[in-house]
Design a protein around this motif. Structure first.
Motif, PDB file in Angstrom:
ATOM      1  N   ALA A 258       0.084  13.610   2.782  1.00  0.00           N
ATOM      2  CA  ALA A 258      -0.355  14.541   3.379  1.00  0.00           C
ATOM      3  C   ALA A 258      -1.223  15.449   2.080  1.00  0.00           C
ATOM      4  O   ALA A 258      -2.092  16.283   2.402  1.00  0.00           O
ATOM      5  CB  ALA A 258       0.935  15.701   3.531  1.00  0.00           C
ATOM      6  N   ALA A 259      -0.721  15.187   0.841  1.00  0.00           N
ATOM      7  CA  ALA A 259      -1.345  15.764  -0.172  1.00  0.00           C
ATOM      8  C   ALA A 259      -2.616  15.175  -0.702  1.00  0.00           C
ATOM      9  O   ALA A 259      -3.655  15.698  -1.201  1.00  0.00           O
ATOM     10  CB  ALA A 259      -0.410  16.129  -1.174  1.00  0.00           C
ATOM     11  N   THR A 260      -2.374  13.775  -0.808  1.00  0.00           N
ATOM     12  CA  THR A 260      -3.335  12.902  -1.408  1.00  0.00           C
ATOM     13  C   THR A 260      -4.239  11.888  -0.590  1.00  0.00           C
ATOM     14  O   THR A 260      -5.266  11.528  -0.795  1.00  0.00           O
ATOM     15  CB  THR A 260      -3.002  12.567  -2.613  1.00  0.00           C
ATOM     16  OG1 THR A 260      -2.001  11.339  -2.234  1.00  0.00           O
ATOM     17  CG2 THR A 260      -2.584  13.499  -3.632  1.00  0.00           C
ATOM     18  N   GLY A 261      -3.234  11.394   0.531  1.00  0.00           N
ATOM     19  CA  GLY A 261      -4.093  10.460   1.329  1.00  0.00           C
ATOM     20  C   GLY A 261      -3.224   9.152   1.227  1.00  0.00           C
ATOM     21  O   GLY A 261      -2.446   8.749   0.243  1.00  0.00           O
ATOM     22  N   TYR A 262      -3.243   8.273   2.368  1.00  0.00           N
ATOM     23  CA  TYR A 262      -2.571   6.993   1.854  1.00  0.00           C
ATOM     24  C   TYR A 262      -2.924   6.026   1.049  1.00  0.00           C
ATOM     25  O   TYR A 262      -2.189   5.528   0.461  1.00  0.00           O
ATOM     26  CB  TYR A 262      -2.895   6.165   3.344  1.00  0.00           C
ATOM     27  CG  TYR A 262      -2.217   4.942   3.694  1.00  0.00           C
ATOM     28  CD1 TYR A 262      -0.822   4.800   3.976  1.00  0.00           C
ATOM     29  CD2 TYR A 262      -2.849   3.801   3.594  1.00  0.00           C
ATOM     30  CE1 TYR A 262      -0.258   3.532   4.178  1.00  0.00           C
ATOM     31  CE2 TYR A 262      -2.666   2.496   3.782  1.00  0.00           C
ATOM     32  CZ  TYR A 262      -1.092   2.437   3.887  1.00  0.00           C
ATOM     33  OH  TYR A 262      -0.521   1.048   4.143  1.00  0.00           O
ATOM     34  N   PRO A 263      -4.293   5.757   0.769  1.00  0.00           N
ATOM     35  CA  PRO A 263      -4.668   4.832  -0.581  1.00  0.00           C
ATOM     36  C   PRO A 263      -4.004   5.426  -1.714  1.00  0.00           C
ATOM     37  O   PRO A 263      -3.553   4.325  -2.430  1.00  0.00           O
ATOM     38  CB  PRO A 263      -6.237   5.346  -0.503  1.00  0.00           C
ATOM     39  CG  PRO A 263      -6.559   5.725   0.911  1.00  0.00           C
ATOM     40  CD  PRO A 263      -5.490   6.401   1.464  1.00  0.00           C
TER      41      PRO A 263
ATOM     42  N   VAL B 175      -2.680  -2.520  -3.884  1.00  0.00           N
ATOM     43  CA  VAL B 175      -4.304  -2.573  -4.098  1.00  0.00           C
ATOM     44  C   VAL B 175      -5.107  -2.654  -2.782  1.00  0.00           C
ATOM     45  O   VAL B 175      -5.947  -1.907  -2.423  1.00  0.00           O
ATOM     46  CB  VAL B 175      -4.491  -3.344  -5.321  1.00  0.00           C
ATOM     47  CG1 VAL B 175      -6.162  -3.373  -5.320  1.00  0.00           C
ATOM     48  CG2 VAL B 175      -4.095  -2.969  -6.793  1.00  0.00           C
ATOM     49  N   LEU B 176      -4.570  -3.754  -2.192  1.00  0.00           N
ATOM     50  CA  LEU B 176      -5.382  -4.090  -0.914  1.00  0.00           C
ATOM     51  C   LEU B 176      -5.177  -2.907   0.190  1.00  0.00           C
ATOM     52  O   LEU B 176      -6.053  -2.665   0.853  1.00  0.00           O
ATOM     53  CB  LEU B 176      -4.828  -5.578  -0.364  1.00  0.00           C
ATOM     54  CG  LEU B 176      -5.321  -5.826   0.898  1.00  0.00           C
ATOM     55  CD1 LEU B 176      -6.857  -5.961   0.985  1.00  0.00           C
ATOM     56  CD2 LEU B 176      -4.739  -7.258   1.515  1.00  0.00           C
ATOM     57  N   ALA B 177      -3.808  -2.328   0.259  1.00  0.00           N
ATOM     58  CA  ALA B 177      -3.694  -1.379   1.323  1.00  0.00           C
ATOM     59  C   ALA B 177      -4.706  -0.133   0.835  1.00  0.00           C
ATOM     60  O   ALA B 177      -5.149   0.636   1.872  1.00  0.00           O
ATOM     61  CB  ALA B 177      -2.204  -0.827   1.309  1.00  0.00           C
ATOM     62  N   ALA B 178      -4.670   0.175  -0.326  1.00  0.00           N
ATOM     63  CA  ALA B 178      -5.440   1.465  -0.805  1.00  0.00           C
ATOM     64  C   ALA B 178      -6.922   1.010  -0.646  1.00  0.00           C
ATOM     65  O   ALA B 178      -7.711   2.016  -0.062  1.00  0.00           O
ATOM     66  CB  ALA B 178      -5.296   1.485  -2.547  1.00  0.00           C
ATOM     67  N   VAL B 179      -7.515  -0.165  -0.621  1.00  0.00           N
ATOM     68  CA  VAL B 179      -8.767  -0.363  -0.330  1.00  0.00           C
ATOM     69  C   VAL B 179      -9.347  -0.488   0.885  1.00  0.00           C
ATOM     70  O   VAL B 179     -10.548  -0.757   1.320  1.00  0.00           O
ATOM     71  CB  VAL B 179      -9.533  -1.348  -1.537  1.00  0.00           C
ATOM     72  CG1 VAL B 179      -9.265  -0.855  -2.951  1.00  0.00           C
ATOM     73  CG2 VAL B 179      -8.903  -2.537  -1.264  1.00  0.00           C
ATOM     74  N   ALA B 180      -8.350  -1.125   1.679  1.00  0.00           N
ATOM     75  CA  ALA B 180      -8.580  -1.350   3.111  1.00  0.00           C
ATOM     76  C   ALA B 180      -9.357  -0.271   4.010  1.00  0.00           C
ATOM     77  O   ALA B 180      -8.394   0.764   3.992  1.00  0.00           O
ATOM     78  CB  ALA B 180      -7.366  -2.072   3.729  1.00  0.00           C
TER      79      ALA B 180
END
Length: 421
Positions: A384-389, A313-318
């Motif tokens: 590549a398709a949706t993003g790191y978050p 969750v933190l990596a996604a919102v950072a």
């Protein structure tokens, strides 16, 4: 030595742990060096992000094969030849990566990364050697002592990425291949330490003591009760905990340097984040081992799922430009992995008889490596398709599958105990 000239297990265990700690410091450097720049090297040679997760997938796939081989060698000949052969193979893979970078041969790069994965498998297999002579109520702590030694090399190596790149360029090697100079040397030295110092061989000694002292409680046989006096959970649960934690950790870790690079951060910043992540993977090991021995394997395994969710969750919102938040997310990611690996390893060692221990452990580590391969390969495609978050959040949610697995196992244990009573 004890009366009769036989080996004192406690004294032998201390010698074994010292040799394993020394080798883990070196192998930690070898492991971290490749993790730091593997994805960036592939991205540079291939000119795109979609296959940036392939290096991680390849060396984790290589670790799957190596886990089988190291486990079988250990089963038939002992831990010392098995672990030594694994580290030497990892050193050979490092040399191949450097050659591929110099000659600009992507095919050779991928093959060499596959071979390099033997070092990763061996680094993990060493934790089992630490538990061979440990009593049931100290197994998790023995595993933790071996794992925590990886911290020193694992933290130092990513921070040496930039200096090693400069050194490599001075000798005609592409900068991104520089850390593999360090990894090859570190793996070779780890093999030398084990070949010379891992005496007596822990697994062979445990077998000899078990044969000499059959019917006593001095020597662990792999089928003791857990610290709370309950029947130990089975191999499937221990494997599942480690598989899920490995898959989530590898997927998010692999793409974090690429994510940072895409937001303008250099190799030094990515190296710092990976160094903190690796520190969190190994540094808390003594505390984790104590908790698993004292409070039970299942509670620590459950904590791994919750911690990995927080990391995702933190990596996604950072924000992409926030090194501090990304570093915190990767610290939590490493801590969740640590909880899962130590508790899962203790569960496996509790459940498996000594006679088949090394072979079974090798097969379990194959599953862990395959999970890492899946995570590494899928991570680049997902980003590549949706993003790191999206990748980070999906990994966090997936890690929660550990909790129902623990609940099912606990329920089955209670039902079995009632039938026995």
């Amino acid at each position: 030595m004890i009366p009769g000239g036989t080996i004192d297990p406690a004294q032998a265990q201390q010698r074994i742990l010292r040799a394993l700690v020394a080798s883990q410091i070196l192998s930690g450097a070898g492991l971290a060096a490749g993790v730091t720049v593997g994805a960036l090297l592939a991205q540079d040679m291939l000119g795109g992000t979609s296959l940036a997760g392939l290096p991680s997938a390849l060396f984790t796939a290589g670790s799957a094969l190596a886990a089988v081989v190291v486990g079988r060698i250990s089963q038939s000949r002992g831990r010392r030849p098995g672990l030594t052969a694994g580290y030497l193979t990892g050193a050979l893979g490092s040399a191949g990566v450097i050659t591929a970078a110099v000659l600009d041969l992507p095919a050779l790069l991928f093959l060499s990364l596959f071979v390099y994965g033997a070092g990763t498998a061996t680094n993990l297999q060493a934790r089992y050697a630490g538990a061979d002579l440990a009593t049931p109520d100290h197994r998790a702590r023995a595993v933790s002592r071996v794992l925590v030694a990886t911290t020193l090399g694992g933290v130092a190596a990513p921070n040496l990425a930039a200096p090693m790149a400069s050194l490599a360029e001075r000798v005609g090697v592409p900068g991104l291949a520089g850390p593999f100079l360090l990894s090859g040397t570190a793996y070779a030295l780890a093999a030398l330490v084990l070949a010379v110092r891992l005496r007596p061989d822990p697994l062979l000694t445990a077998r000899a003591l078990a044969a000499a002292d059959a019917g006593t409680v001095t020597v662990p046989t792999g089928d003791g009760e857990d610290p709370a006096g309950r029947r130990p959970p089975g191999v499937v649960l221990g494997a599942l905990v480690m598989i899920l934690t490995q898959l989530v950790m590898v997927a998010v870790m692999t793409m974090t340097p690429v994510h940072m690079h895409d937001h303008g951060h250099g190799t030094a910043a990515a190296g710092l984040v990976i160094a903190l992540h690796i520190a969190a993977m190994y540094l808390p090991s003594p505390l984790t081992g104590r908790l698993a021995d004292r409070w039970g394997r299942l509670r620590v395994a459950g904590a791994s799922g919750v911690t990995l969710l927080a990391a995702g969750v933190l990596a996604a919102v950072a924000p992409g430009d926030s090194v501090a938040l990304l570093a915190l997310a990767l610290i939590l990611l490493g801590l969740g992995w640590n909880f899962g690996l130590i508790s899962g390893t203790a569960i496996i060692t509790d459940a498996v008889p000594l006679a088949t221990r090394a072979k079974t452990q090798g097969l379990v580590d194959v599953s862990i490596a395959i999970a890492g391969t899946t995570g590494g390969l899928a991570s680049g495609l997902v980003v590549a398709a949706t993003g790191y978050p999206v990748l980070a959040l999906a990994g966090g949610i997936l890690s929660l599958a550990i909790l129902p697995a623990i609940a099912v196992s606990a329920t089955a244990d209670r039902a079995r105990d009632k039938r026995v009573a």
